[in-house]
Design an enzyme around this catalytic site. Structure first.
Site, mmCIF file in Angstrom:
data_model
loop_
_atom_site.group_PDB
_atom_site.id
_atom_site.type_symbol
_atom_site.label_atom_id
_atom_site.label_comp_id
_atom_site.label_asym_id
_atom_site.label_seq_id
_atom_site.Cartn_x
_atom_site.Cartn_y
_atom_site.Cartn_z
ATOM 1 N N LYS A 203 -95.895 -68.300 49.475
ATOM 2 C CA LYS A 203 -95.094 -69.321 50.376
ATOM 3 C C LYS A 203 -93.724 -68.599 50.597
ATOM 4 O O LYS A 203 -93.249 -68.426 51.695
ATOM 5 C CB LYS A 203 -95.234 -70.714 50.017
ATOM 6 C CG LYS A 203 -94.457 -71.792 51.003
ATOM 7 C CD LYS A 203 -94.720 -73.200 50.568
ATOM 8 C CE LYS A 203 -93.988 -74.161 51.541
ATOM 9 N NZ LYS A 203 -93.837 -75.462 51.169
ATOM 10 N N GLU A 209 -93.748 -62.552 40.247
ATOM 11 C CA GLU A 209 -95.192 -62.179 39.804
ATOM 12 C C GLU A 209 -96.041 -61.418 40.902
ATOM 13 O O GLU A 209 -96.681 -60.431 40.818
ATOM 14 C CB GLU A 209 -95.974 -63.009 39.269
ATOM 15 C CG GLU A 209 -95.568 -63.977 37.866
ATOM 16 C CD GLU A 209 -94.439 -64.885 38.166
ATOM 17 O OE1 GLU A 209 -93.844 -65.097 39.107
ATOM 18 O OE2 GLU A 209 -94.353 -65.746 37.157
ATOM 19 N N GLY A 263 -97.328 -75.616 47.598
ATOM 20 C CA GLY A 263 -98.158 -74.710 47.322
ATOM 21 C C GLY A 263 -99.496 -75.230 46.708
ATOM 22 O O GLY A 263 -100.522 -74.669 46.934
ATOM 23 N N ARG A 264 -99.498 -76.090 45.983
ATOM 24 C CA ARG A 264 -100.580 -76.806 45.108
ATOM 25 C C ARG A 264 -101.540 -77.465 46.019
ATOM 26 O O ARG A 264 -102.771 -77.918 45.613
ATOM 27 C CB ARG A 264 -100.170 -77.462 43.837
ATOM 28 C CG ARG A 264 -99.436 -78.675 44.045
ATOM 29 C CD ARG A 264 -98.646 -79.083 42.924
ATOM 30 N NE ARG A 264 -97.561 -80.187 43.104
ATOM 31 C CZ ARG A 264 -96.314 -79.980 43.449
ATOM 32 N NH1 ARG A 264 -95.810 -78.708 43.661
ATOM 33 N NH2 ARG A 264 -95.481 -80.978 43.536
ATOM 34 N N GLU A 349 -97.878 -80.637 38.109
ATOM 35 C CA GLU A 349 -96.754 -80.272 38.817
ATOM 36 C C GLU A 349 -96.292 -81.428 39.647
ATOM 37 O O GLU A 349 -95.072 -81.354 39.985
ATOM 38 C CB GLU A 349 -97.031 -78.978 39.560
ATOM 39 C CG GLU A 349 -95.747 -78.252 39.950
ATOM 40 C CD GLU A 349 -96.019 -76.808 40.397
ATOM 41 O OE1 GLU A 349 -95.990 -75.883 39.424
ATOM 42 O OE2 GLU A 349 -96.393 -76.730 41.574
ATOM 43 N N HIS A 380 -120.228 -78.875 22.721
ATOM 44 C CA HIS A 380 -120.348 -77.899 21.470
ATOM 45 C C HIS A 380 -118.980 -77.424 21.218
ATOM 46 O O HIS A 380 -118.831 -76.531 20.235
ATOM 47 C CB HIS A 380 -121.305 -77.003 21.921
ATOM 48 C CG HIS A 380 -122.508 -77.216 22.204
ATOM 49 N ND1 HIS A 380 -123.631 -77.454 21.317
ATOM 50 C CD2 HIS A 380 -123.165 -77.597 23.241
ATOM 51 C CE1 HIS A 380 -124.716 -78.018 21.700
ATOM 52 N NE2 HIS A 380 -124.647 -78.141 23.182
ATOM 53 N N LYS A 491 -87.745 -69.866 35.995
ATOM 54 C CA LYS A 491 -87.889 -68.562 36.927
ATOM 55 C C LYS A 491 -86.505 -68.165 37.018
ATOM 56 O O LYS A 491 -86.190 -66.846 37.026
ATOM 57 C CB LYS A 491 -88.311 -69.193 38.438
ATOM 58 C CG LYS A 491 -89.643 -69.533 38.676
ATOM 59 C CD LYS A 491 -89.754 -69.695 40.111
ATOM 60 C CE LYS A 491 -91.130 -70.313 40.450
ATOM 61 N NZ LYS A 491 -91.129 -70.852 41.978
#
Ligand code: F6P
Length: 518
Positions: A203, A209, A263-264, A349, A380, A491
């Site tokens: 965005k 990254e 974003g999410r 978030e 399990h 960041k």
């Protein structure tokens, strides 16, 4: 119009819930079934969904108080403000309109045009790739598509493409998110530049990254192919209009992310491009439709029969009164293996906040810790703690009635396990004799979400259900769910460390940094 600013703990419903909790917290769930209409009141059938929330430590009178809490916190009006584009993300001065990306009823003509233009672009790119009209620079069919992005620019698309892989049209999806050079190098080893499309999703187009991974991949592409073909093999999805061009991407190959999409919550629009390529544009449209139908259910249903609202209320009940810190998400479907990761970001978030909408420090509990895995695998692994540990872990069990490939016999074994676990968690088993270690107290809560089939439309509805649950929790708990200032600090420190600045670092971190450099 802003969301209401009401401290939930100041309300009479909250005080009554507190009293009720103290009186009833040790009651066994099975005792609530003495009320003959428990199942009627504590289940909802809606389209392909069946929600059973009867296996909770919640009496019908406490449930009624939770519904009162919705009224006292002005939830109905808040929902309208969310859907009608009010600036409810006040700290970033933005509307929150990702629901309009899946709406067929947008009234504002400019908004409608903006959304439809992007959707048309998504459809035409995915159709061209799938029908072979868009070929690689040497004329070969596109076989692979790589999404370069992180957080909201990665988790949703990866989760959905995996969940709907049954509907895949043949193009293989790959995801590069972490700034781990080894992972990217290993992926590049198996990719062919002649048949691979890269989508840089960011965005802001400033996320380190994503930009570093994109640069590394562009260099690889130029080395293997040529610089001119970048225009045919690289697409950008961003709110930043300049940076993709500087990167070398043709403006025609840039899809926009509107400012009003967090974003999410962005997978419904341009960020979902890889989803549309992989499952095909027809299925992508079905996915959007399913999400819209859940939005309409959320917006129009009375709270006591409203799936996202009820899930939110149950979450608040356990988080704030029982003080359960976590919630597990347990899909009995291997394709939904990434759903817990996705929901971690969407939920934590959003609702991991400690300042309320009036700017005050909060004195109650906000976002729960979300985790989980697929059943039966999780049985399990960590179910022992759920059955016999000291903690209460509220959980969502998700199952599908039908197997996609029609193997009913094996599917029945899967769903039998789903049934066995929710029953065992609630009922437990007290062993006879002196073998106390075999005692299983039960009284462990769960929601059962049973869906007809893992289809694009039902998956859209499921994700919309969780998004609307997240909104409801934030609305009632008087927090801002659509900013993420907490992420920004790390960041900026990382940027300083990369530049070699250590002035503000503590002794421990400086020492570790020296060790890492040696
Ligand atoms: O992790 C924080 C965050 O800001 C997320 O909210 C966002 O989805 C992600 O970083 C990636 O941001 P961008 O899409 O701008 O690269």
């Amino acid at each position: 119009m802003a969301l209401s600013k009401i401290d939930p703990t100041s309300l009479s419903s909250w005080a009554s819930l507190d009293k009720k909790f103290k009186a009833e917290c040790d009651n066994h769930i099975s005792s609530f079934f003495e009320e003959s209409d428990r199942l009627e009141k504590f289940t909802i059938s809606w389209k392909d969904f069946y929600l059973d929330f009867s296996k909770n430590r919640l009496s019908s009178s406490s449930f009624k108080l939770l519904i009162d809490l919705c009224g006292e916190t002005d939830l109905k009006n808040n929902i309208e403000k969310y859907f009608n584009g009010s600036v409810i993300n006040e700290t970033e001065k933005r509307a929150v309109l990702h629901t309009s990306l899946r709406s067929s009823e947008i009234k504002n003509p400019n908004l409608k045009k903006e959304i439809n233009d992007t959707l048309d672009k998504i459809i035409s790119i995915s159709d061209e790739i799938n029908n072979g009209n868009k070929l690689g620079y040497t004329g070969k069919k596109i076989t692979d598509v790589v999404n370069i992005g992180i957080g909201g620019s990665h988790l949703g698309p990866e989760m959905i493409t995996e969940a709907l892989s049954y509907y895949s049209h043949g193009v293989n999806p790959h995801f590069v998110s972490n700034i781990d050079p080894d992972f990217t190098s290993k992926l590049l080893e198996k990719l062919d530049p002649e048949t691979t499309i890269f989508i840089i999703v960011s965005k802001t187009f400033t996320t380190i990254e994503t930009l570093e991974n994109a640069k590394k991949i562009r260099k690889w592409f130029i080395d293997k192919a040529n610089v001119e073909s970048i225009k045919d093999h690289f697409i950008a999805v961003s709110n930043n209009t300049e940076a993709p061009k500087e990167f070398g991407i043709l403006s025609n190959n840039v899809l926009s992310i509107p400012e009003w999409v967090g974003g999410r919550f962005s997978l419904w629009g341009s960020v979902g491009l890889i989803i549309s390529i992989v499952i095909g544009s027809k299925n992508f449209k079905e996915f959007l439709k399913g999400a819209e139908s859940m939005d309409l259910h959320f917006r129009n249903s009375p709270f006591e029969k409203n799936i996202p609202v009820i899930l939110a209320l149950i979450s608040i009940w356990y988080n704030n009164f029982f003080k359960c810190e976590t919630e597990a998400v347990l899909p009995y479907n291997q394709f939904l293996g990434k759903l817990p990761d996705y929901l971690q970001q969407a939920s934590m978030e959003s609702n991991g906040k400690s300042i309320d909408r009036s700017g005050n420090k909060i004195t109650y509990e906000t976002g729960s810790i979300i985790w989980g895995s697929t059943g039966t695998n999780a049985q399990h692994a960590f179910f022992q703690l759920m059955h016999q540990g000291t903690k209460i872990i509220p959980s969502d069990f998700i199952a599908f009635k039908k197997s996609l490939y029609g193997d009913k016999a094996q599917h029945d074994i899967l769903t039998s396990n789903f049934l066995a676990q929710t029953n065992a968690l609630m009922m437990g088993k007290i062993s006879s004799g002196s073998e106390n270690h075999k005692n299983i107290d039960g009284n462990k809560p769960s929601n059962s979400i049973v869906i007809n089939k893992l289809s694009p439309s039902n998956l859209g509805a499921l994700i919309s259900m969780y998004e609307n649950k997240i909104f409801t929790i934030g609305s009632i708990l008087n927090i801002y769910s659509y900013d993420q200032w907490g992420v920004e600090l790390g960041k900026s420190i990382a940027k300083d460390i990369i530049k070699g600045k250590q002035d503000n670092l503590d002794q421990s971190t400086i020492k570790i940094s020296e060790i890492l450099k040696k």
